[in-house]
Write a protein that holds these residues in place. Sequence first.
Motif, PDB file in Angstrom:
ATOM      1  N   PRO A  64       0.629  -1.224  -0.160  1.00 47.83           N
ATOM      2  CA  PRO A  64       0.007   0.091  -0.011  1.00 47.83           C
ATOM      3  C   PRO A  64       0.895   1.295   0.017  1.00 47.83           C
ATOM      4  N   GLU A  65       2.177   1.187   0.388  1.00 49.57           N
ATOM      5  CA  GLU A  65       3.019   2.345   0.375  1.00 49.57           C
ATOM      6  C   GLU A  65       3.582   2.663  -1.080  1.00 49.57           C
ATOM      7  N   ASP A  66       3.398   1.748  -2.148  1.00 46.44           N
ATOM      8  CA  ASP A  66       4.039   1.705  -3.310  1.00 46.44           C
ATOM      9  C   ASP A  66       3.064   2.758  -4.247  1.00 46.44           C
ATOM     10  N   ARG A  67       3.574   3.920  -4.594  1.00 44.73           N
ATOM     11  CA  ARG A  67       2.843   5.041  -5.259  1.00 44.73           C
ATOM     12  C   ARG A  67       2.740   4.688  -6.861  1.00 44.73           C
ATOM     13  N   THR A  68       3.671   3.857  -7.155  1.00 43.59           N
ATOM     14  CA  THR A  68       3.923   3.367  -8.697  1.00 43.59           C
ATOM     15  C   THR A  68       2.883   2.327  -9.172  1.00 43.59           C
ATOM     16  N   TRP A  69       2.205   1.757  -8.095  1.00 47.99           N
ATOM     17  CA  TRP A  69       1.375   0.585  -8.257  1.00 47.99           C
ATOM     18  C   TRP A  69       0.268   0.948  -9.180  1.00 47.99           C
ATOM     19  N   THR A  70       0.084   0.164 -10.576  1.00 47.35           N
ATOM     20  CA  THR A  70      -0.912   0.719 -11.542  1.00 47.35           C
ATOM     21  C   THR A  70      -1.432  -0.698 -12.079  1.00 47.35           C
ATOM     22  N   GLU A  71      -2.719  -0.409 -12.168  1.00 45.46           N
ATOM     23  CA  GLU A  71      -3.427  -1.360 -13.075  1.00 45.46           C
ATOM     24  C   GLU A  71      -4.103  -0.565 -14.275  1.00 45.46           C
ATOM     25  N   THR A  72      -4.310  -1.365 -15.474  1.00 43.10           N
ATOM     26  CA  THR A  72      -4.774  -0.957 -16.503  1.00 43.10           C
ATOM     27  C   THR A  72      -5.748  -1.772 -17.277  1.00 43.10           C
ATOM     28  N   LEU A  73      -6.567  -1.217 -17.851  1.00 43.83           N
ATOM     29  CA  LEU A  73      -7.640  -1.918 -18.798  1.00 43.83           C
ATOM     30  C   LEU A  73      -7.434  -1.328 -20.327  1.00 43.83           C
ATOM     31  N   PHE A  74      -7.649  -2.129 -21.347  1.00 44.03           N
ATOM     32  CA  PHE A  74      -7.548  -1.746 -22.685  1.00 44.03           C
ATOM     33  C   PHE A  74      -8.425  -2.568 -23.557  1.00 44.03           C
ATOM     34  N   ILE A  75      -9.050  -1.940 -24.618  1.00 45.77           N
ATOM     35  CA  ILE A  75      -9.730  -2.772 -25.669  1.00 45.77           C
ATOM     36  C   ILE A  75      -9.740  -1.707 -27.065  1.00 45.77           C
ATOM     37  N   THR A 135      -5.283   3.153 -13.556  1.00 42.32           N
ATOM     38  CA  THR A 135      -5.514   3.454 -12.116  1.00 42.32           C
ATOM     39  C   THR A 135      -4.130   3.516 -11.440  1.00 42.32           C
ATOM     40  N   ARG A 136      -4.307   4.218 -10.496  1.00 43.28           N
ATOM     41  CA  ARG A 136      -3.216   4.130  -9.413  1.00 43.28           C
ATOM     42  C   ARG A 136      -3.816   4.118  -7.931  1.00 43.28           C
ATOM     43  N   VAL A 150      -6.703   7.655  -7.337  1.00 40.02           N
ATOM     44  CA  VAL A 150      -6.915   8.269  -8.859  1.00 40.02           C
ATOM     45  C   VAL A 150      -6.744   7.292  -9.882  1.00 40.02           C
ATOM     46  N   CYS A 151      -7.780   7.859 -10.969  1.00 43.83           N
ATOM     47  CA  CYS A 151      -7.504   6.952 -12.334  1.00 43.83           C
ATOM     48  C   CYS A 151      -7.487   7.990 -13.499  1.00 43.83           C
ATOM     49  N   PRO A 207     -11.747   9.613  -9.480  1.00 42.94           N
ATOM     50  CA  PRO A 207     -11.563   8.748  -8.448  1.00 42.94           C
ATOM     51  C   PRO A 207     -11.448   7.249  -8.667  1.00 42.94           C
ATOM     52  N   CYS A 208     -10.536   6.606  -8.226  1.00 42.29           N
ATOM     53  CA  CYS A 208     -10.180   5.158  -8.418  1.00 42.29           C
ATOM     54  C   CYS A 208     -11.562   4.339  -8.148  1.00 42.29           C
ATOM     55  N   PRO A 209     -11.801   3.555  -8.861  1.00 45.06           N
ATOM     56  CA  PRO A 209     -12.979   2.614  -8.111  1.00 45.06           C
ATOM     57  C   PRO A 209     -12.475   1.572  -7.368  1.00 45.06           C
ATOM     58  N   GLU A 210     -13.448   1.330  -6.410  1.00 40.77           N
ATOM     59  CA  GLU A 210     -13.028   0.328  -5.350  1.00 40.77           C
ATOM     60  C   GLU A 210     -12.694  -1.095  -6.015  1.00 40.77           C
ATOM     61  N   ASP A 211     -13.638  -1.534  -6.849  1.00 40.09           N
ATOM     62  CA  ASP A 211     -13.541  -2.961  -7.616  1.00 40.09           C
ATOM     63  C   ASP A 211     -13.268  -2.585  -9.108  1.00 40.09           C
ATOM     64  N   PHE A 212     -12.081  -2.995  -9.663  1.00 44.30           N
ATOM     65  CA  PHE A 212     -11.780  -2.776 -10.827  1.00 44.30           C
ATOM     66  C   PHE A 212     -12.271  -3.710 -11.937  1.00 44.30           C
ATOM     67  N   SER A 213     -13.179  -4.808 -11.514  1.00 42.24           N
ATOM     68  CA  SER A 213     -13.660  -5.664 -12.272  1.00 42.24           C
ATOM     69  C   SER A 213     -15.307  -5.114 -12.911  1.00 42.24           C
ATOM     70  N   ASN A 214     -15.741  -4.248 -11.767  1.00 43.21           N
ATOM     71  CA  ASN A 214     -17.061  -3.708 -11.911  1.00 43.21           C
ATOM     72  C   ASN A 214     -17.206  -2.278 -11.351  1.00 43.21           C
ATOM     73  N   PHE A 215     -17.389  -1.655 -12.314  1.00 42.43           N
ATOM     74  CA  PHE A 215     -17.308  -0.009 -11.805  1.00 42.43           C
ATOM     75  C   PHE A 215     -17.903   0.947 -12.969  1.00 42.43           C
ATOM     76  N   SER A 216     -18.276   2.101 -12.317  1.00 46.65           N
ATOM     77  CA  SER A 216     -18.723   3.458 -13.176  1.00 46.65           C
ATOM     78  C   SER A 216     -17.790   4.436 -12.928  1.00 46.65           C
ATOM     79  N   LEU A 217     -17.442   5.275 -13.878  1.00 45.52           N
ATOM     80  CA  LEU A 217     -16.418   6.383 -13.703  1.00 45.52           C
ATOM     81  C   LEU A 217     -17.321   7.591 -14.237  1.00 45.52           C
TER      82      LEU A 217
END
Length: 323
Positions: free
Chosen positions: A14-25, A42-43, A48-49, A76-86
């Motif tokens: 949780p201290e790693d500010r560089t942790w990133t997850e992405t989606l692309f289609i 997302t970060r 944030v995202c 705002p970064c979603p809580e669940d990256f598998s099911n979200f709305s932005l």
Amino acid sequence: MIIADDYKFHARDPEDRTWTETLFIIFSVPECAISGNIYVLTRPNMGVCHSSIEIHQGICFHPWQLHHNDSQMHLPCPEDFSNFSLPNGLTFHARNERELEYRYDSLDGVCSLELSYSAVCDPTDTNDPAQVPQAGASKVDGYDGWNNGHLEGKGRVTGTLRLRDKTYAVDCIEGVNKSWGPRNDWGNKGASWVHVELGEGLGAFFVVGIEFAGREVTYGPFKYGYVLVNGERRPLVSAELTAKRSDMLVTSALARFEDDQGQVYEARGTTVAAGPWYNFNPSSAGYQCLMRWESGDRVGHAHIADFFGQYYLSLNMADELYA
């Protein structure tokens, strides 16, 4: 091996500010020369995202020629990256690792998308030696997002695009990917993400590096990939890509690749739609080209997406400083 939970956020420091997850289609309407994509970065440790929806028709050389370009930062970064709305109007749901749903309604009502993705083969875990013989030995230079947790998928994308009061049916075979892990986006290298489609029963995907010879772009070395033959996924042992381009956009290409059974394939591509994508990530630029691929009597459509770090472009393409 990719499972449904890989579309969720992964365990992390949780201290790693560089942790990133992405989606692309990527998606397309080849008969109308339309090419588009949806991207989310997302970060989660920073809360944030960033999300980008980009669509173009025909060949566009400049960002202001793109037909839809909605890029919004610090959502705002979603809580669940598998099911979200932005807040930008994008909704995503991973029903499982093979079935994905996307919905988008632009804030001004100009554009809407309803897309369903159904995999034509199991998604590839690029760090699994059982799926990728080169796993662990063939890193994509300068792109941690491809070298840490990473899945690559190929599937049928169906649905509807409405843009500027025109409505289009979407039905194509295209790619998705998801990445997760530490990622310091410096933008000091480049790589190309290549999908080749040659009609029912034959398609391929591979990644190659990008280098410069003077100011000329060259592709290589081969990193990893596969060919899909009548539903059977075969790892590639080599792949080569050469291309002609105008400015940075590919106008024609030749792909040659060999699978682990010694079968060699060649495909020639002609560009149907292309555009520069400068705002999906501040550190990088993408040049997305929808190709009409041909091999013998086989024909299909899929994308070449060249990704360059902005820093890498400056090092290799900028004029010398004058006194």
